[in-house]
Scaffold this active site. Structure first.
Site, PDB file in Angstrom:
ATOM      1  N   LEU A 164       0.851  -1.204   0.000  1.00  0.00           N
ATOM      2  CA  LEU A 164       0.000   0.000   0.000  1.00  0.00           C
ATOM      3  C   LEU A 164       0.881   1.247   0.000  1.00  0.00           C
ATOM      4  CD1 LEU A 164      -3.160   0.462   0.077  1.00  0.00           C
ATOM      5  CD2 LEU A 164      -2.791   1.217   2.432  1.00  0.00           C
ATOM      6  N   GLY A 165       1.648   1.400  -1.093  1.00  0.00           N
ATOM      7  CA  GLY A 165       2.469   2.605  -1.253  1.00  0.00           C
ATOM      8  C   GLY A 165       1.707   3.610  -2.093  1.00  0.00           C
ATOM      9  N   ARG A 166       2.450   4.371  -2.894  1.00  0.00           N
ATOM     10  CA  ARG A 166       1.804   5.406  -3.726  1.00  0.00           C
ATOM     11  C   ARG A 166       0.734   4.793  -4.624  1.00  0.00           C
ATOM     12  NH1 ARG A 166       7.778   7.276  -4.297  1.00  0.00           N
ATOM     13  NH2 ARG A 166       7.831   5.135  -5.032  1.00  0.00           N
ATOM     14  N   ILE A 167       1.111   3.712  -5.340  1.00  0.00           N
ATOM     15  CA  ILE A 167       0.168   3.146  -6.312  1.00  0.00           C
ATOM     16  C   ILE A 167      -0.927   2.351  -5.593  1.00  0.00           C
ATOM     17  CG2 ILE A 167      -0.088   1.654  -8.325  1.00  0.00           C
ATOM     18  CD1 ILE A 167       2.906   2.279  -8.954  1.00  0.00           C
ATOM     19  N   ARG A 187       4.887  -4.556   5.118  1.00  0.00           N
ATOM     20  CA  ARG A 187       5.727  -4.962   6.249  1.00  0.00           C
ATOM     21  C   ARG A 187       5.442  -4.076   7.457  1.00  0.00           C
ATOM     22  NH1 ARG A 187      11.064  -4.540   2.863  1.00  0.00           N
ATOM     23  NH2 ARG A 187       9.852  -2.688   2.352  1.00  0.00           N
ATOM     24  N   THR A 188       5.114  -2.805   7.186  1.00  0.00           N
ATOM     25  CA  THR A 188       4.785  -1.872   8.274  1.00  0.00           C
ATOM     26  C   THR A 188       3.388  -1.310   8.030  1.00  0.00           C
ATOM     27  OG1 THR A 188       7.115  -1.245   8.233  1.00  0.00           O
ATOM     28  CG2 THR A 188       5.640   0.166   9.518  1.00  0.00           C
ATOM     29  N   ARG A 244       5.565  -6.572 -10.322  1.00  0.00           N
ATOM     30  CA  ARG A 244       6.647  -7.142 -11.128  1.00  0.00           C
ATOM     31  C   ARG A 244       6.343  -8.627 -11.275  1.00  0.00           C
ATOM     32  NH1 ARG A 244       7.987  -2.916 -12.888  1.00  0.00           N
ATOM     33  NH2 ARG A 244       9.936  -1.788 -12.555  1.00  0.00           N
ATOM     34  N   ASP A 268      -0.328  -7.958 -15.710  1.00  0.00           N
ATOM     35  CA  ASP A 268       0.301  -6.983 -16.601  1.00  0.00           C
ATOM     36  C   ASP A 268       1.803  -7.210 -16.681  1.00  0.00           C
ATOM     37  OD1 ASP A 268       0.292  -4.612 -18.262  1.00  0.00           O
ATOM     38  OD2 ASP A 268       1.218  -3.544 -16.589  1.00  0.00           O
ATOM     39  N   GLU A 273       9.248 -11.623 -19.075  1.00  0.00           N
ATOM     40  CA  GLU A 273       8.673 -10.829 -20.155  1.00  0.00           C
ATOM     41  C   GLU A 273       9.744 -10.334 -21.117  1.00  0.00           C
ATOM     42  OE1 GLU A 273       6.732  -8.128 -17.350  1.00  0.00           O
ATOM     43  OE2 GLU A 273       7.936  -6.516 -18.152  1.00  0.00           O
ATOM     44  N   HIS A 291       2.624  -5.519 -20.043  1.00  0.00           N
ATOM     45  CA  HIS A 291       3.289  -4.540 -19.173  1.00  0.00           C
ATOM     46  C   HIS A 291       2.986  -3.115 -19.647  1.00  0.00           C
ATOM     47  CE1 HIS A 291       6.881  -3.882 -16.256  1.00  0.00           C
ATOM     48  NE2 HIS A 291       5.940  -2.956 -16.104  1.00  0.00           N
TER      49      HIS A 291
END
Ligand code: A2R
Length: 325
Positions: A164-167, A187-188, A244, A268, A273, A291
């Site tokens: 759950l980062g920026r994207i 993880r956090t 990824r 994606d 790939e 991708h």
């Protein structure tokens, strides 16, 4: 003229030498060529010529999926900066770069919306069988056989986000618009969201209908999604990967799809790939994308501006725009 004079006569010494390590978008390539002396994948195409120019290469520019290992960095004694055209840099040896004090830059934020758009698009595509339905219609089956098979409802369903980062957060915001119940694993745990945090991908998978993967790649997340997570996701669960290819154990996924362990998948990104396993292509309940998450003209332009801008800033003695922390 000796050999060095002739070498220098061929080039504009005011333009720093930059090694390009990927087939880059022409818009970025043109910008680089206007400002730098560009050596396009010379390290792969002409080793003799590469050995000749390597001592004066001061910059590298590559894509998010390019590989820049310690071996390549060691061959470039004058290297000062590495600019990545992408947010992920898992195939760049950051330790080797840092050991030499070489900064690495990437293109975060500007691609967040497009990756989130595609992530949610893939989720809807696989749940609502949109690609399959179009094939069904075009094959004349609607008229000959009646309505297409029923799909899976998206609105109100449970979405688990791995990373759950920026994207990941941008995906969650979009999913809120669909009334989805959102949970995540990192993880956090984040203090700034009210979504439920799970300590592992297995624990999260057991509680959701859709599992969206959007972590960085690299050794820390390699095969984070394997047989155990897929079993926890279960026969009614769908996997979506916009992170990824390496984050998902492809063989475990193929096995799970073959045995009906999960309901379907939308991908994606792939481990090897642009090569996609024939087994994956054969499944009716799998949606595949080349991708393409950041692949819009607008976002690629913004990424190109950053990738180019970082190199220009460095060689102009300015602060880098987006250094990798
Ligand atoms: O684990 P945390 O607390 O550092 O959270 C980060 C999470 N993450 C992980 N989650 C679970 N298990 C792991 N081993 C793990 N490693 C990292 O992934 C954080 O919530 C998220 C990464 O967020 P950002 O750094 O903001 O990256 P962004 O811009 O969302 O892009 C994610 C990836 C790129 O690295 C490319 O591979 C792909 O999306 O395009």
């Amino acid at each position: 003229m000796d050999v060095w004079q002739s070498l220098y006569a061929e080039r504009d010494v005011s333009k720093p030498d930059v090694l390009v390590v990927a087939k880059l978008w022409p818009v970025l390539m043109n910008a680089l060529q206007a400002e730098f002396t560009v050596h396009d994948r010379l390290h792969e195409s002409d080793l003799d010529k590469f050995a000749e120019v390597a001592p004066r290469i001061r910059g590298i520019c590559g894509g998010g999926e390019s590989t820049v290992g310690a071996d390549l960095i060691a061959k470039l004694p004058a290297l000062e900066i590495i600019s990545v055209f992408g947010v992920g840099y898992d195939r760049y040896d950051l330790s080797a770069a840092r050991a030499r004090g070489i900064p690495v830059t990437n293109t975060p934020d500007v691609l967040t919306d497009c990756v989130a758009d595609l992530g949610l698009g893939l989720l809807i595509n696989v749940a609502r069988r949109m690609p399959q339905n179009e094939v069904y219609l075009r094959a004349g089956k609607w008229a000959s056989s009646g309505p297409a098979p029923l799909a899976r409802k998206v609105s109100g369903a449970r979405l688990g986000i791995v990373g759950l980062g920026r994207i990941g957060l941008a995906i969650a915001k979009r999913a809120e618009g669909f009334g989805m119940q959102i949970a995540y694993t990192t993880r956090t745990a984040r203090a700034d969201v009210s979504y439920k945090h799970y300590p592992s991908a297995v624990a999260l998978a057991a509680e959701v209908d859709f599992l969206m993967v959007i972590t960085p790649g690299g050794s820390a997340t390699k095969h984070l999604i394997g047989a155990e997570v897929l079993a926890a996701l279960g026969t009614k669960g769908y996997l979506i990967n916009v992170a990824r290819g390496s984050v998902v154990d492809t063989q475990a996924l193929i096995d799970a799809l073959q045995r009906g362990v999960i309901a379907g998948a939308a991908l994606d990104v792939f481990e090897n790939e642009p090569h996609v396993p024939a087994e994956l292509m054969a499944f009716d309940n799998v949606v595949l994308s080349p991708h393409a998450a950041s692949a819009t003209v607008q976002t690629r332009q913004a990424m190109a501006d950053l990738a180019f801008g970082n190199l220009k800033a460095h060689f102009g003695g300015q602060a880098l725009l987006t250094p990798v922390p």
